[in-house]
Scaffold this active site. Structure first.
Site, mmCIF file in Angstrom:
data_model
loop_
_atom_site.group_PDB
_atom_site.id
_atom_site.type_symbol
_atom_site.label_atom_id
_atom_site.label_comp_id
_atom_site.label_asym_id
_atom_site.label_seq_id
_atom_site.Cartn_x
_atom_site.Cartn_y
_atom_site.Cartn_z
ATOM 1 N N TRP A 138 0.643 -1.014 -0.200
ATOM 2 C CA TRP A 138 -0.040 0.137 0.085
ATOM 3 C C TRP A 138 0.787 1.800 0.224
ATOM 4 C CZ3 TRP A 138 -4.279 -0.394 -1.563
ATOM 5 C CH2 TRP A 138 -5.200 -0.917 -2.362
ATOM 6 N N ASP A 205 -0.950 6.899 6.270
ATOM 7 C CA ASP A 205 -2.215 6.094 5.798
ATOM 8 C C ASP A 205 -2.241 4.743 7.228
ATOM 9 O OD1 ASP A 205 -4.114 4.214 4.799
ATOM 10 O OD2 ASP A 205 -2.733 3.879 2.707
ATOM 11 N N LYS A 229 -12.798 -1.500 7.503
ATOM 12 C CA LYS A 229 -11.351 -2.345 7.715
ATOM 13 C C LYS A 229 -11.671 -2.315 9.266
ATOM 14 C CE LYS A 229 -8.076 -1.759 4.649
ATOM 15 N NZ LYS A 229 -8.801 -3.069 3.867
HETATM 16 N N1 PMP Z 1 -4.241 1.064 2.359
HETATM 17 C C1 PMP Z 1 -4.493 0.645 3.033
HETATM 18 C C2 PMP Z 1 -3.563 0.459 3.805
HETATM 19 C C3 PMP Z 1 -5.030 -0.300 2.506
HETATM 20 O O1 PMP Z 1 -5.442 -1.584 2.870
HETATM 21 C C4 PMP Z 1 -6.419 -0.229 1.797
HETATM 22 C C5 PMP Z 1 -7.305 -1.345 1.530
HETATM 23 N N2 PMP Z 1 -7.304 -2.741 1.295
HETATM 24 C C6 PMP Z 1 -5.984 1.303 0.958
HETATM 25 C C7 PMP Z 1 -4.811 2.078 1.327
HETATM 26 C C8 PMP Z 1 -6.855 1.178 -0.091
HETATM 27 O O2 PMP Z 1 -8.619 1.282 0.347
HETATM 28 P P1 PMP Z 1 -9.491 1.773 -0.133
HETATM 29 O O3 PMP Z 1 -10.124 0.503 -0.871
HETATM 30 O O4 PMP Z 1 -10.542 2.460 0.523
HETATM 31 O O5 PMP Z 1 -9.074 2.724 -1.772
#
Ligand code: PMP
Length: 395
Positions: A138, A205, A229
């Site tokens: 990510w 994040d 989550k």
């Molecule tokens: N950052 C992290 C740490 C994630 O786990 C995720 C989703 N799995 C995201 C960003 C992306 O999130 P979204 O689907 O809300 O765009």
């Protein structure tokens, strides 16, 4: 079939999981409602399990929200009933996280991925440099997105199993911010606090460890994450931004990504994700009632200790590749090093036992147990019992 996610043949929680009876649900009792026979233990990485009492409360109110005669889904976002929900959600989030004066809370659509673009569009000019610490998938994605908007994206590269010592990070002199992913959902690598970035603006994040433990907001310029989550349904991102970082978006920054516009409008620039904000508000209130983030963190520490303990007790049958010092309390990746075929059997047998969504991310394979706030203690005990039983039967 009540739950598609369970897949064919998944046993419900009421039935004893393979590996024996569930053990002491106490301990983190504060962290979750008692399980019902109709539901599975859902170890999905997100969207993920939610508190059952929150779901039940939403169910009770879905047709008639507190005597309004309509659902939250049907209300005007400018009306008094929704305004109260919106304001309470923001106030409760501020209280939970101890957000200091001088920070704005934004409730944005588009998920964390849209915030990846929002950061450079609000905090930089194209010629500016930014630093991205990459500890997994990510943070890598966030850095790639920033590359569309900034000429210089300096990457501090980790090995996806550990976090390089912050003292060794070669940060760019004068960079506009340092970005990190506080918890890498796929690799299971988690920062244990805010690193020293030499006075630069730190952006984090926190999508997959949001509200899982106390966080010193004052150490960050921006803290953000999708809610699907640890908090609520997918489709909402929360952004906590220090006010001195507002006010200079790029000229071509879309209004929907302009932190200043959203802050001024108190996240009501356009029609917000009202239902989602309502659901998150129910969770914020619950976490406050549970004793706040210290209590939540204690339960999470207990829960992840059960899963990491099961891996350690297996004496190498299961393996977690992550350095012990940075192991995630939320996402526990593990493998069966002796035989990848056994991993397939593990996933199908655990599903049949009502322990669902334990398959690792397609990019890394293996297994992953996501044990967010709403995962009951009983779920991790059942998982540990299943792991032990599976080993006894297959070793
Ligand atoms: N950052 C992290 C740490 C994630 O786990 C995720 C989703 N799995 C995201 C960003 C992306 O999130 P979204 O689907 O809300 O765009």
């Amino acid at each position: 079939m009540a739950r598609a996610a369970a897949g064919a043949g998944a046993r419900r929680r009421g039935a004893a999981a393979a590996g024996g009876a569930a053990r002491g649900a106490a301990g983190a009792g504060a962290a979750a409602a008692p399980p019902t026979a109709a539901r599975v233990f859902n170890f999905s990485a997100g969207p993920a399990c939610m508190y059952e009492d929150v779901l039940a409360e939403a169910q009770r109110e879905v047709l008639d929200y507190k005597g309004c005669g309509m659902s939250v889904m049907e209300m005007s976002h400018r009306g008094g009933d929704y305004s109260a929900i919106h304001d309470a959600a923001e106030a409760d989030l501020r209280e939970l996280m101890g957000v200091p004066e001088g920070y704005s809370v934004l409730m944005m659509q588009g998920g964390a991925s849209l915030v990846f673009a929002g950061l450079p569009l609000n905090l930089t000019a194209r010629a500016d440099a930014v630093d991205y610490v990459v500890t997994g998938s990510w943070s890598k994605k966030a850095a790639q997105e920033a590359g569309k908007f900034c000429d210089t994206v300096n990457v501090v590269q980790g090995d996806n199993k550990s976090i390089p010592d912050p003292a060794s990070w070669a940060l760019t002199p004068g960079s506009k911010y340092v970005h990190l992913c506080d918890n890498e959902t796929i690799q299971g690598v988690e920062f244990q606090g805010a690193p020293d970035v030499g006075g630069r603006t730190l952006c984090a994040d926190v999508s997959s460890n949001f509200l899982s433990r106390p966080i010193d907001v004052s150490k960050y310029g921006v803290i953000y994450g999708g809610v699907q989550k640890n908090i609520g349904p997918a489709g909402l991102a929360l952004v906590i931004v220090r006010d001195d970082l507002l006010g200079s978006p790029r000229a071509d920054c879309p209004a929907m990504l302009d932190f200043s516009t959203l802050a001024e409008a108190r996240s009501l620039y356009n029609t917000p994700n009202c239902w989602n904000i309502y659901m998150c508000g129910l969770v914020f209130r619950k976490l406050l009632d549970m004793g706040g983030l210290e209590a939540v963190a204690r339960a999470n520490a207990e829960k992840c200790a059960v899963v990491y303990g099961a891996i350690a007790e297996s004496k190498g049958f299961y393996d977690c590749p992550v350095d012990e010092a940075v192991r995630s309390r939320m996402n526990v990746p593990f493998t069966i090093p002796s035989d990848a075929e056994l991993e397939k059997a593990f996933i199908s047998e655990s599903t049949a036992a009502g322990l669902v969504n334990l398959k690792g991310h397609r990019s890394v394979g293996g297994m992953r147990a996501s044990i967010y706030n709403a995962m009951p203690m009983q779920g991790v005990h059942d998982l540990a019992a299943f792991m032990k039983d599976f080993q006894a039967r297959h070793q």
